[in-house]
Design a protein around this motif. Structure first.
Motif, PDB file in Angstrom:
ATOM      1  N   SER A   1       0.833  -1.192   0.000  1.00 42.87           N
ATOM      2  CA  SER A   1       0.000   0.000   0.000  1.00 42.87           C
ATOM      3  C   SER A   1       0.871   1.247   0.000  1.00 42.87           C
ATOM      4  O   SER A   1       1.950   1.277   0.616  1.00 42.87           O
ATOM      5  CB  SER A   1      -0.910   0.011   1.231  1.00 42.87           C
ATOM      6  OG  SER A   1      -1.517   1.283   1.393  1.00 42.87           O
ATOM      7  N   GLU A   2       0.387   2.292  -0.671  1.00 38.75           N
ATOM      8  CA  GLU A   2       1.119   3.550  -0.683  1.00 38.75           C
ATOM      9  C   GLU A   2       1.276   4.126   0.726  1.00 38.75           C
ATOM     10  O   GLU A   2       2.201   4.887   1.008  1.00 38.75           O
ATOM     11  CB  GLU A   2       0.401   4.578  -1.574  1.00 38.75           C
ATOM     12  CG  GLU A   2       0.412   4.252  -3.058  1.00 38.75           C
ATOM     13  CD  GLU A   2      -0.817   3.448  -3.482  1.00 38.75           C
ATOM     14  OE1 GLU A   2      -1.375   2.735  -2.632  1.00 38.75           O
ATOM     15  OE2 GLU A   2      -1.207   3.533  -4.657  1.00 38.75           O
ATOM     16  N   GLU A  86       0.893   6.214  -9.810  1.00 41.73           N
ATOM     17  CA  GLU A  86      -0.103   7.122  -9.261  1.00 41.73           C
ATOM     18  C   GLU A  86      -0.581   6.612  -7.900  1.00 41.73           C
ATOM     19  O   GLU A  86      -0.588   5.413  -7.634  1.00 41.73           O
ATOM     20  CB  GLU A  86      -1.310   7.251 -10.205  1.00 41.73           C
ATOM     21  CG  GLU A  86      -1.040   8.099 -11.420  1.00 41.73           C
ATOM     22  CD  GLU A  86      -2.315   8.411 -12.209  1.00 41.73           C
ATOM     23  OE1 GLU A  86      -3.392   7.960 -11.794  1.00 41.73           O
ATOM     24  OE2 GLU A  86      -2.204   9.107 -13.232  1.00 41.73           O
ATOM     25  N   ILE A  87      -0.991   7.556  -7.053  1.00 40.81           N
ATOM     26  CA  ILE A  87      -1.545   7.203  -5.747  1.00 40.81           C
ATOM     27  C   ILE A  87      -3.034   6.920  -5.926  1.00 40.81           C
ATOM     28  O   ILE A  87      -3.770   7.726  -6.494  1.00 40.81           O
ATOM     29  CB  ILE A  87      -1.365   8.348  -4.734  1.00 40.81           C
ATOM     30  CG1 ILE A  87       0.098   8.781  -4.682  1.00 40.81           C
ATOM     31  CG2 ILE A  87      -1.861   7.941  -3.365  1.00 40.81           C
ATOM     32  CD1 ILE A  87       1.040   7.712  -4.218  1.00 40.81           C
ATOM     33  N   ASP A  88      -3.480   5.768  -5.462  1.00 41.86           N
ATOM     34  CA  ASP A  88      -4.890   5.377  -5.560  1.00 41.86           C
ATOM     35  C   ASP A  88      -5.270   4.712  -4.243  1.00 41.86           C
ATOM     36  O   ASP A  88      -4.920   3.557  -3.989  1.00 41.86           O
ATOM     37  CB  ASP A  88      -5.102   4.415  -6.729  1.00 41.86           C
ATOM     38  CG  ASP A  88      -6.580   4.118  -6.974  1.00 41.86           C
ATOM     39  OD1 ASP A  88      -7.425   4.533  -6.150  1.00 41.86           O
ATOM     40  OD2 ASP A  88      -6.893   3.448  -7.984  1.00 41.86           O
ATOM     41  N   LEU A  89      -5.953   5.450  -3.378  1.00 41.96           N
ATOM     42  CA  LEU A  89      -6.252   4.989  -2.029  1.00 41.96           C
ATOM     43  C   LEU A  89      -7.683   4.461  -1.916  1.00 41.96           C
ATOM     44  O   LEU A  89      -8.626   5.083  -2.419  1.00 41.96           O
ATOM     45  CB  LEU A  89      -6.051   6.137  -1.024  1.00 41.96           C
ATOM     46  CG  LEU A  89      -4.652   6.753  -0.984  1.00 41.96           C
ATOM     47  CD1 LEU A  89      -4.609   7.910   0.016  1.00 41.96           C
ATOM     48  CD2 LEU A  89      -3.601   5.712  -0.654  1.00 41.96           C
ATOM     49  N   ASP A  90      -7.825   3.332  -1.265  1.00 41.51           N
ATOM     50  CA  ASP A  90      -9.115   2.680  -1.044  1.00 41.51           C
ATOM     51  C   ASP A  90      -9.581   3.029   0.371  1.00 41.51           C
ATOM     52  O   ASP A  90      -9.002   2.577   1.359  1.00 41.51           O
ATOM     53  CB  ASP A  90      -8.929   1.162  -1.201  1.00 41.51           C
ATOM     54  CG  ASP A  90     -10.187   0.370  -0.871  1.00 41.51           C
ATOM     55  OD1 ASP A  90     -11.294   0.918  -1.029  1.00 41.51           O
ATOM     56  OD2 ASP A  90     -10.057  -0.796  -0.445  1.00 41.51           O
ATOM     57  N   PHE A  91     -10.633   3.851   0.466  1.00 41.41           N
ATOM     58  CA  PHE A  91     -11.124   4.364   1.756  1.00 41.41           C
ATOM     59  C   PHE A  91     -12.444   3.660   2.085  1.00 41.41           C
ATOM     60  O   PHE A  91     -13.441   3.823   1.397  1.00 41.41           O
ATOM     61  CB  PHE A  91     -11.334   5.874   1.651  1.00 41.41           C
ATOM     62  CG  PHE A  91     -11.541   6.579   2.967  1.00 41.41           C
ATOM     63  CD1 PHE A  91     -11.739   5.907   4.151  1.00 41.41           C
ATOM     64  CD2 PHE A  91     -11.532   7.971   3.003  1.00 41.41           C
ATOM     65  CE1 PHE A  91     -11.929   6.579   5.350  1.00 41.41           C
ATOM     66  CE2 PHE A  91     -11.719   8.665   4.187  1.00 41.41           C
ATOM     67  CZ  PHE A  91     -11.914   7.962   5.367  1.00 41.41           C
ATOM     68  N   ASN A 136      -8.298  -5.552   4.085  1.00 38.93           N
ATOM     69  CA  ASN A 136      -8.509  -5.220   2.676  1.00 38.93           C
ATOM     70  C   ASN A 136      -8.890  -3.749   2.517  1.00 38.93           C
ATOM     71  O   ASN A 136     -10.031  -3.411   2.187  1.00 38.93           O
ATOM     72  CB  ASN A 136      -9.597  -6.136   2.105  1.00 38.93           C
ATOM     73  CG  ASN A 136      -9.815  -5.916   0.624  1.00 38.93           C
ATOM     74  OD1 ASN A 136      -8.941  -5.418  -0.077  1.00 38.93           O
ATOM     75  ND2 ASN A 136     -11.003  -6.275   0.144  1.00 38.93           N
ATOM     76  N   PHE A 137      -7.941  -2.838   2.759  1.00 39.60           N
ATOM     77  CA  PHE A 137      -8.209  -1.403   2.698  1.00 39.60           C
ATOM     78  C   PHE A 137      -6.884  -0.649   2.710  1.00 39.60           C
ATOM     79  O   PHE A 137      -5.836  -1.211   3.045  1.00 39.60           O
ATOM     80  CB  PHE A 137      -9.051  -0.967   3.903  1.00 39.60           C
ATOM     81  CG  PHE A 137      -8.378  -1.266   5.226  1.00 39.60           C
ATOM     82  CD1 PHE A 137      -7.466  -0.371   5.783  1.00 39.60           C
ATOM     83  CD2 PHE A 137      -8.635  -2.444   5.897  1.00 39.60           C
ATOM     84  CE1 PHE A 137      -6.829  -0.653   6.979  1.00 39.60           C
ATOM     85  CE2 PHE A 137      -8.000  -2.738   7.103  1.00 39.60           C
ATOM     86  CZ  PHE A 137      -7.089  -1.838   7.635  1.00 39.60           C
ATOM     87  N   ASN A 163      -6.252  -3.406  16.118  1.00 41.20           N
ATOM     88  CA  ASN A 163      -5.101  -2.956  15.331  1.00 41.20           C
ATOM     89  C   ASN A 163      -5.196  -3.546  13.924  1.00 41.20           C
ATOM     90  O   ASN A 163      -4.405  -4.393  13.510  1.00 41.20           O
ATOM     91  CB  ASN A 163      -3.801  -3.389  16.016  1.00 41.20           C
ATOM     92  CG  ASN A 163      -2.559  -2.879  15.314  1.00 41.20           C
ATOM     93  OD1 ASN A 163      -2.638  -2.202  14.289  1.00 41.20           O
ATOM     94  ND2 ASN A 163      -1.399  -3.226  15.838  1.00 41.20           N
ATOM     95  N   TYR A 164      -6.184  -3.074  13.168  1.00 42.51           N
ATOM     96  CA  TYR A 164      -6.440  -3.625  11.838  1.00 42.51           C
ATOM     97  C   TYR A 164      -5.336  -3.277  10.840  1.00 42.51           C
ATOM     98  O   TYR A 164      -5.167  -3.961   9.835  1.00 42.51           O
ATOM     99  CB  TYR A 164      -7.785  -3.134  11.309  1.00 42.51           C
ATOM    100  CG  TYR A 164      -8.959  -3.602  12.124  1.00 42.51           C
ATOM    101  CD1 TYR A 164      -9.278  -4.955  12.229  1.00 42.51           C
ATOM    102  CD2 TYR A 164      -9.770  -2.679  12.794  1.00 42.51           C
ATOM    103  CE1 TYR A 164     -10.360  -5.383  12.980  1.00 42.51           C
ATOM    104  CE2 TYR A 164     -10.861  -3.108  13.546  1.00 42.51           C
ATOM    105  CZ  TYR A 164     -11.148  -4.447  13.640  1.00 42.51           C
ATOM    106  OH  TYR A 164     -12.216  -4.867  14.385  1.00 42.51           O
ATOM    107  N   GLY A 165      -4.596  -2.188  11.121  1.00 44.35           N
ATOM    108  CA  GLY A 165      -3.524  -1.798  10.211  1.00 44.35           C
ATOM    109  C   GLY A 165      -2.227  -2.527  10.465  1.00 44.35           C
ATOM    110  O   GLY A 165      -1.229  -2.249   9.795  1.00 44.35           O
TER     111      GLY A 165
END
Length: 254
Positions: A1-2, A86-91, A136-137, A163-165
């Motif tokens: 992930s970015e 490119e930055i493409d973030l899934d929120f 998954n995020f 602590n999902y991250g």
């Protein structure tokens, strides 16, 4: 992930309009840039103030990281060797709250205005929880109830359930422990400042606000109310409720 890039995470400290969020709560919230409430004696106000909503500051941090519009398509890219990314973030956000989805979409619009793509996924509670558990995020909007001492362990310790991250930061864990162990206001103030500095610099989470709640009743109708920060209905069985209209006639509401 970015968002494994620390600089990109750090930029997000400036990327949310917390004042607008508080307005959506009709004032029943306090904006916070840090992981403790501004109502606390040990909240580092002067330090926190620097993280006010500021898209120009977001752009500056990203520029310092080397993000630029290299191919003139209106979007920022990272240069990885000869490759442009490119930055493409899934929120991810739970669709049960209009306030939360509003914040997510406002953030996505703001990021688009400076060349960062953010895709908002609105999910039902079950799908949202499953997505977090699967990791998954890139980002997610969460509401968490902390203990009155603002113990962030449940979010940031490596073994914590929330602590999902998958954060693992032994320095931060030590700073949280030192903060919780402080025995005086001055010690806690210093320990809180150190903890908050590490949290802001690493930006594993970006605090937005603390909600406030109140209970409204006619004056004199209920006796025995002992509401607290965790339960407005505390001691409900011992309440004495009176509907004597003559006794309460003409009294103000509170």
């Amino acid at each position: 992930s970015e968002l494994s890039y620390e600089g990109l995470r750090f930029a997000l400290n400036y990327a949310f309009d917390r004042e607008a969020l508080v307005n959506q709560f009709n004032g029943f919230a306090l904006e916070t840039m840090l992981g403790v409430s501004p109502a606390c004696d040990w909240y580092p106000e002067s330090y926190a103030r620097q993280f006010k909503y500021d898209l120009k500051q977001v752009q500056q941090v990203l520029s310092n990281m080397g993000l630029k519009d290299y191919d003139n398509d209106g979007m920022l890219e990272m240069k990885l060797g000869e490759e442009l990314k490119e930055i493409d973030l899934d929120f991810v956000v739970c669709n049960a709250s209009g306030i939360k989805t509003n914040v997510a979409h406002r953030f996505a619009d703001d990021m688009a205005s400076i060349g960062i793509k953010v895709s908002v996924r609105e999910l039902s509670w079950g799908a949202y929880k499953e997505t977090l558990e699967e990791g998954n995020f890139d980002l997610y909007y969460a509401e968490v109830r902390l203990n009155p001492d603002f113990d962030l362990s449940m979010l940031l310790r490596s073994e914590a359930k929330l602590n999902y991250g998958k954060v693992f930061d032994s320095t931060l864990e030590d700073l949280i422990s030192t903060y919780l162990a402080a025995t005086s206001v001055s010690e806690r103030r210093d320990a809180c400042a150190n903890m908050c500095a590490q949290l802001a610099n690493k930006a594993y989470i970006v605090p937005l606000c603390f909600e406030r709640h109140q209970m409204i009743t006619h004056r004199g109708v209920i006796e025995g109310i002992k509401a607290n920060e965790n339960n407005p209905l505390y001691n409900f069985r011992s309440w004495v409720i009176s509907f004597d209209k003559d006794e309460n006639k003409g009294e103000d509401q509170t």
